[in-house]
Design a protein around this motif. Structure first.
Motif, PDB file in Angstrom:
ATOM      1  N   LEU A 179      -6.202  11.501  -7.796  1.00 21.87           N
ATOM      2  CA  LEU A 179      -7.106  10.415  -7.565  1.00 21.87           C
ATOM      3  C   LEU A 179      -7.046   9.140  -8.216  1.00 21.87           C
ATOM      4  CD1 LEU A 179     -10.097   9.602  -6.691  1.00 21.87           C
ATOM      5  CD2 LEU A 179     -10.788  10.776  -8.886  1.00 21.87           C
ATOM      6  N   GLN A 180      -6.293   9.026  -9.477  1.00 20.49           N
ATOM      7  CA  GLN A 180      -6.140   7.759 -10.118  1.00 20.49           C
ATOM      8  C   GLN A 180      -4.959   7.009  -9.279  1.00 20.49           C
ATOM      9  OE1 GLN A 180      -7.633   5.744 -12.457  1.00 20.49           O
ATOM     10  NE2 GLN A 180      -9.201   7.275 -12.364  1.00 20.49           N
ATOM     11  N   LEU A 181      -3.891   7.702  -8.829  1.00 23.07           N
ATOM     12  CA  LEU A 181      -2.761   7.408  -8.233  1.00 23.07           C
ATOM     13  C   LEU A 181      -3.278   6.751  -6.952  1.00 23.07           C
ATOM     14  CD1 LEU A 181       0.088   6.749  -8.069  1.00 23.07           C
ATOM     15  CD2 LEU A 181       0.462   9.048  -6.880  1.00 23.07           C
ATOM     16  N   GLY A 182      -4.278   7.524  -6.317  1.00 25.12           N
ATOM     17  CA  GLY A 182      -4.761   6.691  -5.044  1.00 25.12           C
ATOM     18  C   GLY A 182      -5.371   5.220  -5.289  1.00 25.12           C
ATOM     19  N   LEU A 183      -6.157   5.167  -6.307  1.00 29.54           N
ATOM     20  CA  LEU A 183      -7.147   3.986  -6.606  1.00 29.54           C
ATOM     21  C   LEU A 183      -5.851   2.854  -7.041  1.00 29.54           C
ATOM     22  CD1 LEU A 183     -10.006   5.309  -8.802  1.00 29.54           C
ATOM     23  CD2 LEU A 183     -10.005   4.346  -6.612  1.00 29.54           C
ATOM     24  N   VAL A 184      -4.916   3.321  -7.737  1.00 28.01           N
ATOM     25  CA  VAL A 184      -3.813   2.593  -8.241  1.00 28.01           C
ATOM     26  C   VAL A 184      -3.008   1.800  -7.254  1.00 28.01           C
ATOM     27  CG1 VAL A 184      -1.645   2.354  -9.464  1.00 28.01           C
ATOM     28  CG2 VAL A 184      -3.614   3.285 -10.740  1.00 28.01           C
ATOM     29  N   ALA A 185      -2.523   3.008  -6.226  1.00 25.83           N
ATOM     30  CA  ALA A 185      -1.944   2.325  -4.913  1.00 25.83           C
ATOM     31  C   ALA A 185      -2.661   1.443  -4.314  1.00 25.83           C
ATOM     32  CB  ALA A 185      -1.668   3.525  -4.100  1.00 25.83           C
ATOM     33  N   PHE A 186      -4.167   1.751  -3.877  1.00 29.76           N
ATOM     34  CA  PHE A 186      -4.955   0.606  -3.423  1.00 29.76           C
ATOM     35  C   PHE A 186      -4.722  -0.567  -3.888  1.00 29.76           C
ATOM     36  CE2 PHE A 186      -9.163  -1.229  -2.847  1.00 29.76           C
ATOM     37  CZ  PHE A 186      -8.806  -1.472  -1.582  1.00 29.76           C
ATOM     38  N   HIS A 187      -4.996  -0.710  -5.076  1.00 32.21           N
ATOM     39  CA  HIS A 187      -5.083  -2.099  -5.845  1.00 32.21           C
ATOM     40  C   HIS A 187      -3.710  -2.745  -6.023  1.00 32.21           C
ATOM     41  CE1 HIS A 187      -9.137  -1.787  -6.787  1.00 32.21           C
ATOM     42  NE2 HIS A 187      -8.858  -0.615  -7.579  1.00 32.21           N
ATOM     43  N   GLN A 188      -2.775  -2.047  -5.442  1.00 29.47           N
ATOM     44  CA  GLN A 188      -1.474  -2.957  -5.047  1.00 29.47           C
ATOM     45  C   GLN A 188      -0.993  -3.115  -3.813  1.00 29.47           C
ATOM     46  OE1 GLN A 188       2.026  -1.354  -7.906  1.00 29.47           O
ATOM     47  NE2 GLN A 188       0.606   0.553  -7.454  1.00 29.47           N
ATOM     48  N   GLY A 189      -2.323  -2.742  -3.161  1.00 33.21           N
ATOM     49  CA  GLY A 189      -2.197  -3.102  -1.618  1.00 33.21           C
ATOM     50  C   GLY A 189      -1.307  -2.206  -0.771  1.00 33.21           C
ATOM     51  N   LYS A 190      -0.951  -0.911  -1.412  1.00 30.45           N
ATOM     52  CA  LYS A 190      -0.463   0.008  -0.659  1.00 30.45           C
ATOM     53  C   LYS A 190      -1.415   1.056  -0.079  1.00 30.45           C
ATOM     54  CE  LYS A 190       3.170   0.122  -4.078  1.00 30.45           C
ATOM     55  NZ  LYS A 190       4.077   1.214  -5.134  1.00 30.45           N
ATOM     56  N   LEU A 191      -1.742   0.616   1.112  1.00 35.34           N
ATOM     57  CA  LEU A 191      -2.782   1.412   1.777  1.00 35.34           C
ATOM     58  C   LEU A 191      -2.314   2.824   2.201  1.00 35.34           C
ATOM     59  CD1 LEU A 191      -5.393   1.358   3.437  1.00 35.34           C
ATOM     60  CD2 LEU A 191      -4.337   0.365   5.465  1.00 35.34           C
ATOM     61  N   ALA A 192      -1.167   3.009   2.874  1.00 34.79           N
ATOM     62  CA  ALA A 192      -0.776   4.288   3.429  1.00 34.79           C
ATOM     63  C   ALA A 192      -0.375   5.405   2.025  1.00 34.79           C
ATOM     64  CB  ALA A 192       0.581   4.241   4.168  1.00 34.79           C
ATOM     65  N   PRO A 193       0.280   4.837   1.062  1.00 29.54           N
ATOM     66  CA  PRO A 193       0.192   5.669  -0.215  1.00 29.54           C
ATOM     67  C   PRO A 193      -1.067   5.969  -0.713  1.00 29.54           C
ATOM     68  CG  PRO A 193       1.974   4.249  -0.096  1.00 29.54           C
ATOM     69  CD  PRO A 193       0.889   3.914   0.764  1.00 29.54           C
ATOM     70  N   SER A 194      -2.110   5.018  -0.691  1.00 32.00           N
ATOM     71  CA  SER A 194      -3.264   5.542  -1.499  1.00 32.00           C
ATOM     72  C   SER A 194      -4.113   6.608  -0.583  1.00 32.00           C
ATOM     73  CB  SER A 194      -4.024   4.130  -1.158  1.00 32.00           C
ATOM     74  OG  SER A 194      -5.434   4.271  -1.408  1.00 32.00           O
ATOM     75  N   LEU A 195      -3.994   6.373   1.011  1.00 27.38           N
ATOM     76  CA  LEU A 195      -4.736   7.477   1.501  1.00 27.38           C
ATOM     77  C   LEU A 195      -3.843   8.666   1.312  1.00 27.38           C
ATOM     78  CD1 LEU A 195      -5.019   5.623   4.932  1.00 27.38           C
ATOM     79  CD2 LEU A 195      -6.896   5.871   3.124  1.00 27.38           C
ATOM     80  N   LEU A 196      -2.647   8.672   1.417  1.00 29.73           N
ATOM     81  CA  LEU A 196      -1.774  10.163   1.205  1.00 29.73           C
ATOM     82  C   LEU A 196      -2.463  10.808  -0.250  1.00 29.73           C
ATOM     83  CD1 LEU A 196       1.690   9.122   2.312  1.00 29.73           C
ATOM     84  CD2 LEU A 196       0.006  10.677   3.272  1.00 29.73           C
ATOM     85  N   SER A 197      -2.549   9.876  -1.265  1.00 33.44           N
ATOM     86  CA  SER A 197      -3.079  10.363  -2.588  1.00 33.44           C
ATOM     87  C   SER A 197      -4.382  10.980  -2.444  1.00 33.44           C
ATOM     88  CB  SER A 197      -2.751   9.305  -3.865  1.00 33.44           C
ATOM     89  OG  SER A 197      -1.359   9.139  -3.790  1.00 33.44           O
ATOM     90  N   PHE A 198      -5.172  10.194  -1.935  1.00 34.15           N
ATOM     91  CA  PHE A 198      -6.589  10.890  -1.719  1.00 34.15           C
ATOM     92  C   PHE A 198      -6.836  12.068  -0.681  1.00 34.15           C
ATOM     93  CE2 PHE A 198      -7.911   6.148  -2.190  1.00 34.15           C
ATOM     94  CZ  PHE A 198      -8.420   6.142  -3.432  1.00 34.15           C
TER      95      PHE A 198
END
Length: 284
Positions: A179-198
Motif C-alpha cells: 500500500l505504501q509503495l503504491g502511494l510512494v510510486a504515485f508521488h514520483q509520477g510512476k503511474l504503472a508501478p503505483s497501480l501494480l502495487s495497489f
C-alpha cells in the motif's frame, strides 16, 4: 497463693500470644497483597484502548508486575498505547529501559522507539535506532517498513521506495508495504508501478475499509483527480512504462470502441483491464 500466681502467669501468657497473633496478622495484611490477574488487566486495557481511552488504558498496563509472565507483552502494548496517545517521550523512555536486556520483543521495542523519536521530530535519532535494530535483526521487514514511512512523510520518496522494496523482498505478503509503495510510486509520477502495487495489495487484502480506500484512490488517479506530491522520476531502461501510461492517461478504454471482457462496466475496471492487457514482462 501459689495457685493464684499460676493463674496470673497463664493469663499473662495467653495475653502475650494474643497480642503477638494480632501483630503478625496486621503485619501480613499490610505487606501481602492479593494476587493480580494480569489477563483481566490486559483485557480491560485493550477495551479502553479500542475505545480510544488511551490514558486509562496506560494506567491498566502499568499495573502488571515485572515478575508476571505477561509483563513483556504488556510493555509492548504500553509502548503502542503511548504512541497512539502521542505521549512519545514516555514511549522512548519505556523502550530504552526495555532494550537494556535482550528479550523476545526486542525488535518491537526498536520499532516503537524509532517511531516515537520520529514523532518528536528527532529523525536522525529515529534512523539510528532503526539501524541498531537492523544490525540485530537484518530480516526485520517491519523496520524497513517504518523507515520507508518515515522517509515518505518527509517526501523523500526515493529513499522511501528503496526501504519499502527491501522489506517486501523479505516478506512479500506484508500488505501495508505494498500500500505504501503504491502511494510512494504515485508521488514520483510512476503511474504503472503505483497501480501494480495497489493491485498486489488488493490480492492480499480485499475485504477491508483500507481496500475500499485503495479502489477509490486508483479511480481518482486514473481520472486525473490526484496529482503527485514529489519530483517526477525519470524512467529507466528496464522500467519505462511511458507508452502504457500515455494510453491510460488518454482514457482509451473509455471510448465506445474498446470492449470489456467483463460484465462490470465501471470505468476503473475497463482502465485496469486495458492496463493489464498491454503490460508486458521485460526479462532484462
Amino acid at each position: 497463693m501459689i495457685l493464684h500466681y499460676y493463674f496470673m502467669k497463664q493469663i499473662t501468657l495467653t495475653l502475650v500470644i494474643s497480642l503477638a497473633s494480632s501483630f503478625f496478622s496486621l503485619l501480613f495484611s499490610q505487606t501481602i497483597s492479593p494476587p493480580i490477574n494480569s489477563g483481566e488487566i490486559l483485557t480491560e486495557a485493550y477495551r479502553l484502548s479500542d475505545e480510544k481511552k488511551y490514558d486509562e488504558a496506560i494506567q491498566q498496563f502499568l499495573k502488571v508486575d515485572e515478575n508476571d509472565t505477561n509483563y513483556l507483552l504488556s510493555m509492548v502494548d504500553l509502548g503502542n498505547t503511548y504512541l497512539k496517545a502521542k505521549r512519545d517521550s514516555e514511549g522512548v523512555a519505556l523502550c530504552t529501559k526495555m532494550l537494556v536486556e535482550k528479550n523476545q520483543y526486542e525488535q518491537s521495542f526498536y520499532i516503537l522507539k524509532g517511531s516515537c523519536q520520529d514523532n518528536l521530530g528527532k529523525f536522525d535519532e529515529a534512523m539510528k535506532t532503526y539501524q541498531e535494530g537492523l544490525a540485530k535483526y537484518p530480516k526485520g521487514y517491519m523496520i524497513y517498513f517504518n523507515i520507508g514511512v518515515s522517509y515518505a512523510q518527509r517526501k523523500d520518496y526515493t529513499n522511501a521506495e528503496k526501504n519499502l522494496l527491501k522489506g517486501i523482498a523479505i516478506n512479500p505478503a506484508h500488505t501495508s508495504s505494498h500500500l505504501q509503495l503504491g502511494l510512494v510510486a504515485f508521488h514520483q509520477g510512476k503511474l504503472a508501478p503505483s497501480l501494480l502495487s495497489f493491485l498486489y495489495f488488493l490480492q492480499l487484502e480485499n475485504s477491508t475499509a483500507r481496500a475500499g480506500g485503495v479502489v477509490t484512490t486508483m479511480e481518482n488517479i486514473l481520472k486525473g483527480e490526484l496529482s503527485p506530491a514529489g519530483t517526477l522520476a525519470v524512467p529507466g531502461e528496464t522500467d519505462d512504462f511511458s507508452e502504457l501510461e500515455s494510453i491510460l492517461k488518454a482514457k482509451v478504454a473509455l471510448n465506445g470502441k474498446y470492449k470489456s471482457k467483463l460484465d462490470i462496466q465501471f470505468d476503473l475496471v475497463k482502465q485496469l483491464q486495458l492496463f493489464l492487457e498491454k503490460l508486458s514482462y521485460n526479462a532484462g
